[in-house]
Scaffold this active site. Structure first.
Site, PDB file in Angstrom:
ATOM      1  N   GLU A 158       3.888   7.389   2.257  1.00  0.00           N
ATOM      2  CA  GLU A 158       3.083   6.163   2.372  1.00  0.00           C
ATOM      3  C   GLU A 158       2.110   6.284   3.547  1.00  0.00           C
ATOM      4  O   GLU A 158       0.927   5.949   3.438  1.00  0.00           O
ATOM      5  CB  GLU A 158       3.986   4.944   2.610  1.00  0.00           C
ATOM      6  CG  GLU A 158       4.799   4.501   1.405  1.00  0.00           C
ATOM      7  CD  GLU A 158       6.171   5.170   1.365  1.00  0.00           C
ATOM      8  OE1 GLU A 158       6.327   6.273   1.926  1.00  0.00           O
ATOM      9  OE2 GLU A 158       7.078   4.579   0.753  1.00  0.00           O
TER      10      GLU A 158
ATOM     11  N   GLY B  46      14.030   6.160  13.855  1.00  0.00           N
ATOM     12  CA  GLY B  46      12.878   5.337  13.473  1.00  0.00           C
ATOM     13  C   GLY B  46      13.091   3.857  13.780  1.00  0.00           C
ATOM     14  O   GLY B  46      12.217   3.185  14.324  1.00  0.00           O
ATOM     15  N   ARG B  47      14.265   3.344  13.457  1.00  0.00           N
ATOM     16  CA  ARG B  47      14.500   1.903  13.636  1.00  0.00           C
ATOM     17  C   ARG B  47      14.750   1.523  15.092  1.00  0.00           C
ATOM     18  O   ARG B  47      14.938   0.362  15.402  1.00  0.00           O
ATOM     19  CB  ARG B  47      15.649   1.446  12.731  1.00  0.00           C
ATOM     20  CG  ARG B  47      16.931   2.260  12.866  1.00  0.00           C
ATOM     21  CD  ARG B  47      17.840   1.998  11.666  1.00  0.00           C
ATOM     22  NE  ARG B  47      19.026   2.842  11.637  1.00  0.00           N
ATOM     23  CZ  ARG B  47      19.075   4.061  11.104  1.00  0.00           C
ATOM     24  NH1 ARG B  47      18.001   4.608  10.575  1.00  0.00           N
ATOM     25  NH2 ARG B  47      20.209   4.748  11.090  1.00  0.00           N
TER      26      ARG B  47
ATOM     27  N   HIS C  47      14.960 -25.855   4.703  1.00  0.00           N
ATOM     28  CA  HIS C  47      14.387 -26.497   3.524  1.00  0.00           C
ATOM     29  C   HIS C  47      14.310 -25.539   2.347  1.00  0.00           C
ATOM     30  O   HIS C  47      13.626 -25.824   1.365  1.00  0.00           O
ATOM     31  CB  HIS C  47      13.001 -27.049   3.852  1.00  0.00           C
ATOM     32  CG  HIS C  47      13.049 -28.116   4.901  1.00  0.00           C
ATOM     33  ND1 HIS C  47      13.235 -29.450   4.597  1.00  0.00           N
ATOM     34  CD2 HIS C  47      13.001 -28.040   6.254  1.00  0.00           C
ATOM     35  CE1 HIS C  47      13.255 -30.151   5.725  1.00  0.00           C
ATOM     36  NE2 HIS C  47      13.129 -29.319   6.749  1.00  0.00           N
TER      37      HIS C  47
HETATM   38  O1  LIG Z   1       8.206   7.256  11.119  1.00  0.00           O
HETATM   39  P1  LIG Z   1       8.369   7.961   9.828  1.00  0.00           P
HETATM   40  O2  LIG Z   1       8.844   9.363   9.993  1.00  0.00           O
HETATM   41  O3  LIG Z   1       7.098   7.897   9.030  1.00  0.00           O
HETATM   42  O4  LIG Z   1       9.498   7.221   9.013  1.00  0.00           O
HETATM   43  C1  LIG Z   1       9.368   5.906   8.608  1.00  0.00           C
HETATM   44  C2  LIG Z   1      10.670   5.308   8.181  1.00  0.00           C
HETATM   45  O5  LIG Z   1      11.175   5.997   7.072  1.00  0.00           O
HETATM   46  C3  LIG Z   1      12.586   6.102   7.140  1.00  0.00           C
HETATM   47  O6  LIG Z   1      12.908   7.416   7.398  1.00  0.00           O
HETATM   48  C4  LIG Z   1      13.231   5.636   5.879  1.00  0.00           C
HETATM   49  O7  LIG Z   1      12.622   6.205   4.754  1.00  0.00           O
HETATM   50  C5  LIG Z   1      12.967   5.201   8.298  1.00  0.00           C
HETATM   51  O8  LIG Z   1      14.160   5.544   8.879  1.00  0.00           O
HETATM   52  C6  LIG Z   1      11.780   5.346   9.182  1.00  0.00           C
HETATM   53  O9  LIG Z   1      11.712   4.317  10.131  1.00  0.00           O
END
Ligand SMILES: O=P(O)(O)OC[C@H]1O[C@](O)(CO)[C@@H](O)[C@@H]1O
Length: 560
Positions: A228, A283-284, A400
């Protein structure tokens, strides 16, 4: 580590649930113990110099409306001890490779180690090594100040006032949530866009009103291989080059936030314009890293630093406080109590705060990507339920919409309510804030006390057949979090870390690896295969009839 259900504290809690837990009536517990609030409330005070009001902000965590007695808390603490929660916590803070399926340390706490204690991975002090935490922070400070002051200029010499962060998951949710939460502190002349979805609408809408001469793109991806993000980034790059007739200078308008220098340079971003971090940042958990650059640009580096410092204060509390006083540990143990002994499947987080409207979405990834796991440390499936479904919306809106189910549904939904005592917008002489607070208090009270059939009848004029419909069972647990001031950067940092370590505690008890995310891979692989098939003849191969049928229909309706 042994599976949680084989620990003696677990059986003890099962018996305790049968004998005490199932029969606790919260409103009676409050009547019989006037000190219940004091007994189950814990407080952290943030250092004055980082607090929003200039004197140390208290954050109160009222656990007293939970289905617990003092004995329950002791038994939960025992469970944490037997499950080695403190040992695992110390291993995390020591830089040990507790992410055992990826062989990585879990060291995001180093990113907010504002007291600069030495923190080492593989014997290297990650704070002070070249390109380490402090170097990247300094790079972020210099860059964000240059952009905010206009010293960093676009290719035609104009100040950059539109920031487009391109990233997904942790490279999006943290920056979105935090910039929304800290909007009060944001640069008024700056427009922010966050492009995450592969749906072309997302990037198209962000670019539609953007001026290439004044736009800065932050390509945020830990791996720099996420489909993406690379696709959206390429679309953004093409738009920029096209709109500028090839004269646009990528070096002035594109920076990368990543761990992957070779992919960054392949994309065309100079390594000098890359803000790095290490593989030990999940990432999180990455909003504290270079991934937080949009936050620093928007609210300024001093505020970003306070955000880190508030987080650090909660880290220190989690590291130092004994389990019985340890706020995130108690939060995590309560989650275990409800999940594993009451069969609860969900966890509601409702901020009574419009600025925190993306907080539940952020917590969804934090909690569910961390603890949505079945397999325990020895490779066998857990014999108990693990990560709850976390959901939420800001209140009073949520009241609500779905609160009907929380009050009268068949499910037990442990809920957290969050309120700041002070609003950044005390409009109408604080009327709104008082109404907000009254709802925050009323919802927790209503969920607890409920309403009996007798009480409904006593209201008069209620037809008997309607009485059961108007009964509220009550006894529904809530944790009330009260920030004793306004929610500024430090307060927000501390709140996030409360949930981080709550999630850690849950995972430590459940004996799962909270730090990998293999569960997202299969869909990615299949999507790659199907993407090819969309451009080939036919309706793909090897699919079930539903997938094949839908693929064929999509191609025919869509004209592909
Ligand atoms: O920062 P990146 O490598 O693009 O990953 C984005 C996200 O995709 C994931 O790997 C999940 O698909 C998450 O853990 C991460 O935050």
């Amino acid at each position: 580590m042994a599976p949680a259900s084989s620990l003696s504290a677990w059986s003890d809690l099962q018996a305790h649930h049968e004998s005490v837990g199932r029969t606790i009536v919260l409103k009676d517990a409050f009547k019989s113990d006037p000190k219940r609030f004091d007994k189950f409330t814990r407080k952290i005070t943030l250092p004055a110099d980082i607090s929003s009001g200039g004197n140390g902000t208290d954050i109160i965590f009222d656990f007293s409306k939970n289905l617990i007695t003092e004995e329950t808390l002791e038994k939960l603490v025992k469970l944490a001890e037997e499950a080695g929660v403190e040992k695992k916590r110390d291993a995390m803070f020591a830089g040990e490779k507790i992410n055992f399926t990826e062989g990585r340390a879990v060291y995001h706490a180093a990113l907010r180690n504002v007291t600069n204690q030495p923190m080492k991975v593989d014997g290297v002090d990650v704070m002070n090594t070249k390109g380490g935490v402090n170097d990247v922070l300094e790079h972020m400070r210099v860059f964000s100040e240059q952009v905010r002051s206009g010293e960093w200029k676009g290719y035609t010499g104009k100040k950059l006032t539109t920031i487009i962060n391109v990233g997904i998951g942790g490279s999006d949710l943290g920056p979105v949530m935090v910039t929304e939460a800290l909007k009060h502190y944001g640069a008024k002349d700056m427009t922010l866009h966050f492009v995450s979805n592969i749906d072309g609408t997302h990037v198209a809408e962000a670019l539609a009103n953007s001026d290439p001469e004044t736009t800065l793109f932050l390509i945020a991806s830990k791996t720099f291989t996420t489909a993406e993000t690379t696709t959206n980034a390429n679309t953004a790059k093409s738009w920029f080059l096209e709109k500028t007739g090839g004269k646009g200078d990528i070096a002035k308008h594109f920076v990368a936030l990543s761990t992957n220098e070779s992919e960054v340079t392949k994309f065309g971003i100079d390594a000098a314009n890359m803000f790095g971090f290490e593989s030990w940042v999940g990432g999180r958990y990455s909003v504290w890293s270079a991934i937080g650059l949009s936050v620093a640009l928007y609210v300024g580096f001093d505020n970003f630093h306070k955000f880190l410092a508030g987080a650090h204060a909660m880290d220190q509390h989690f590291q130092q406080a004994p389990l019985k006083e340890n706020i995130p540990a108690i939060g995590g143990l309560l989650s275990v109590w409800y999940s594993n002994f009451y069969g609860a499947q969900t966890h509601l987080v409702a901020p009574f705060d419009q600025y925190l409207h993306r907080f539940p979405a952020y917590l969804q990834q934090l909690s569910m990507e961390s603890n949505g796991k079945t397999i325990t440390s020895d490779g066998s499936p857990a014999k108990y339920t693990t990560g709850p479904i976390l959901f939420g919306e800001p209140c009073t809106n949520a009241q609500h919409s779905f609160f009907q189910l929380v009050h009268q549904g068949t499910k037990l939904i442990p809920s957290d309510f969050i309120l700041a005592a002070k609003s950044h917008n005390p409009v109408s002489d604080n009327l709104h804030q008082k109404m907000l607070a009254s709802n925050y208090l009323a919802q927790a009270e209503a969920l607890m006390v409920g309403k009996t059939a007798e009480e409904v009848r006593a209201e008069g004029n209620v037809p008997e057949e309607l009485v059961p419909h108007k009964v509220f069972m009550g006894n529904r647990p809530t944790t009330s979090i009260l920030v004793g001031g306004a929610i500024g950067p430090a307060e927000l940092g501390a709140l996030i870390v409360y949930y981080e370590h709550l999630t850690f505690t849950e995972g430590a008890v459940w004996d799962i690896n909270s730090f990998d995310q293999w569960g997202v891979e299969l869909g990615k692989v299949l999507a790659k295969k199907i993407l090819k098939e969309i451009d080939e003849e036919g309706a793909g191969s090897g699919h079930d009839s539903s997938t094949g049928g839908l693929l064929g229909a999509f191609k025919s309706y869509g004209g592909f």
